[in-house]
Motif scaffolding. Structure first.
Motif, short mmCIF file in Angstrom:
data_model
loop_
_atom_site.label_atom_id
_atom_site.label_comp_id
_atom_site.label_asym_id
_atom_site.label_seq_id
_atom_site.Cartn_x
_atom_site.Cartn_y
_atom_site.Cartn_z
N TYR A 1 28.11 30.04 -0.73
CA TYR A 1 26.94 30.61 -0.06
C TYR A 1 27.22 31.04 1.37
CZ TYR A 1 25.17 27.53 -3.75
OH TYR A 1 24.99 26.87 -4.93
N GLY A 2 28.42 30.77 1.89
CA GLY A 2 28.71 31.08 3.28
C GLY A 2 27.84 30.27 4.22
N CYS A 3 27.56 29.03 3.83
CA CYS A 3 26.60 28.19 4.54
C CYS A 3 27.25 26.88 4.95
CB CYS A 3 25.41 27.91 3.62
SG CYS A 3 24.24 26.68 4.22
N ALA A 4 27.28 26.62 6.25
CA ALA A 4 27.87 25.39 6.76
C ALA A 4 26.82 24.28 6.77
CB ALA A 4 28.42 25.62 8.16
N VAL A 5 26.47 23.80 5.59
CA VAL A 5 25.45 22.76 5.52
C VAL A 5 25.93 21.49 6.20
CG1 VAL A 5 26.21 22.00 3.23
CG2 VAL A 5 23.89 21.50 3.98
N GLY A 6 27.23 21.19 6.11
CA GLY A 6 27.79 20.01 6.76
C GLY A 6 27.73 18.78 5.87
N TRP A 7 28.88 18.15 5.65
CA TRP A 7 28.88 16.91 4.87
C TRP A 7 28.01 15.87 5.55
CZ3 TRP A 7 30.14 12.26 6.95
CH2 TRP A 7 30.88 12.26 8.14
N ASN A 8 27.97 15.92 6.89
CA ASN A 8 27.21 14.92 7.62
C ASN A 8 25.70 15.09 7.45
OD1 ASN A 8 27.80 17.30 9.28
ND2 ASN A 8 26.61 16.27 10.87
N THR A 9 25.24 16.34 7.26
CA THR A 9 23.82 16.54 6.97
C THR A 9 23.47 15.96 5.61
OG1 THR A 9 23.57 18.52 8.34
CG2 THR A 9 22.06 18.30 6.48
N LEU A 10 24.30 16.21 4.61
CA LEU A 10 24.06 15.65 3.28
C LEU A 10 24.12 14.13 3.32
CD1 LEU A 10 26.20 18.20 1.25
CD2 LEU A 10 23.70 18.14 1.43
N ALA A 11 25.06 13.59 4.10
CA ALA A 11 25.16 12.14 4.23
C ALA A 11 23.94 11.58 4.95
CB ALA A 11 26.43 11.76 4.97
N GLY A 12 23.42 12.32 5.93
CA GLY A 12 22.21 11.88 6.62
C GLY A 12 21.04 11.79 5.67
N ILE A 13 20.90 12.79 4.80
CA ILE A 13 19.84 12.76 3.79
C ILE A 13 20.06 11.61 2.82
CG2 ILE A 13 18.82 14.01 1.85
CD1 ILE A 13 19.40 16.61 3.41
N GLY A 14 21.31 11.44 2.38
CA GLY A 14 21.62 10.37 1.44
C GLY A 14 21.33 8.99 2.01
N TRP A 15 21.59 8.82 3.31
CA TRP A 15 21.31 7.54 3.96
C TRP A 15 19.82 7.27 4.01
CZ3 TRP A 15 22.79 2.95 5.41
CH2 TRP A 15 22.07 2.27 6.39
N VAL A 16 19.05 8.27 4.44
CA VAL A 16 17.61 8.07 4.58
C VAL A 16 16.94 7.88 3.22
CG1 VAL A 16 15.46 9.15 5.37
CG2 VAL A 16 17.53 9.33 6.76
N GLU A 17 17.36 8.65 2.23
CA GLU A 17 16.70 8.61 0.93
C GLU A 17 17.03 7.36 0.12
OE1 GLU A 17 14.36 10.41 -0.02
OE2 GLU A 17 14.49 12.35 0.98
N SER A 18 18.28 6.92 0.15
CA SER A 18 18.64 5.82 -0.76
C SER A 18 19.76 4.92 -0.26
CB SER A 18 19.07 6.40 -2.12
OG SER A 18 20.35 7.02 -2.02
N ARG A 19 20.11 5.04 1.03
CA ARG A 19 21.26 4.29 1.55
C ARG A 19 22.50 4.58 0.70
NH1 ARG A 19 17.83 4.27 4.93
NH2 ARG A 19 17.25 2.52 6.27
N HIS A 20 22.68 5.87 0.38
CA HIS A 20 23.82 6.34 -0.41
C HIS A 20 23.85 5.70 -1.80
CE1 HIS A 20 25.00 8.07 3.36
NE2 HIS A 20 25.27 6.90 3.90
#
Length: 226
Positions: A77-96
């Motif tokens: 997608y040419g999109c720098a979503v960032g592994w850290n953004t996904l990890a931030g969501i994963g932490w908040v939603e379910s503690r990974h």
């Protein structure tokens, strides 16, 4: 994507203040011993994976999924979503995937399954009547958020990605869930290269000030330490 009712969009300097730092980029390699399987061959560098998982306290299996999803989003997608953004969501939603003593297993599946409360308009949730006949969440009356990244069934039906190439899309599989989150954030909100785009993407996941701050804080912490 827990369906919590929001309190409005932050703007101006507040918005700039909560956007995470430039994402740290995991190095791609086709020979990573702990790489996440992927239908498009994306893999995460094993040395980076082991070191970052240890320093950040993120389970390696979950981090592999976040890293592969980030690399896939950049390539597709040419999109720098960032592994850290996904990890931030994963932490908040379910503690990974580790809520209530659970964990993501070697196949990438969160066990036991993580299923949220009914989205019936109580407990500060939106009222979302069932959209999948209970197929994903076991509830034929109201939708519930499911999996380590807490997708609502209706959203999953639109955006789901089979990241591990097993022929099915599973919101409880962190490979599929992370790749789907990256697709949703990138295709719905562009390249995410501005504070406004990043904030809009996160708030589309859960439109509250508190959620935005929690994800931003976690994503920034991971970027600075990873």
């Amino acid at each position: 994507m827990s369906g919590v009712v929001g309190a409005g969009v932050l703007v101006g300097l507040i918005a700039l203040a909560v956007r995470p730092a430039e994402p740290t980029r995991p190095a791609p390699t086709s020979a990573a011993a702990l790489a996440t399987p992927s239908s498009d061959g994306v893999a995460v560098d094993a040395e980076w994976l082991t070191a970052t998982a240890a320093s950040q306290g993120i389970p390696e299996r979950a981090l592999a999924a976040y890293g592969a999803a980030d690399l896939g989003a950049r390539a597709t997608y040419g999109c720098a979503v960032g592994w850290n953004t996904l990890a931030g969501i994963g932490w908040v939603e379910s503690r990974h995937g580790a809520l209530e003593g659970g964990a993501v297993d070697g196949d990438g599946v969160a066990r036991p399954a993580i299923i949220g409360i009914p989205l019936d308009g109580t407990n500060r949730t939106m009222a979302i009547p069932d959209t999948d006949g209970g197929a994903l969440d076991g509830d034929a009356v109201w939708d519930r958020a499911v999996g380590p990244l807490q997708f609502i069934p209706e959203t999953w039906a639109i955006w789901a990605v089979d990241a591990d190439g097993d022929g099915r899309t599973d919101p409880h599989d962190i490979d599929d869930a992370a790749a789907t989150a990256a697709r949703y954030l990138c295709q719905a909100h562009g390249t995410l290269d501005s504070p406004e785009a990043w904030i809009g993407a996160i708030r589309s996941y859960n439109d509250t000030d508190d959620y935005q701050r929690q994800v931003a804080e976690a994503a920034t912490r991971y970027a600075e330490g990873g």
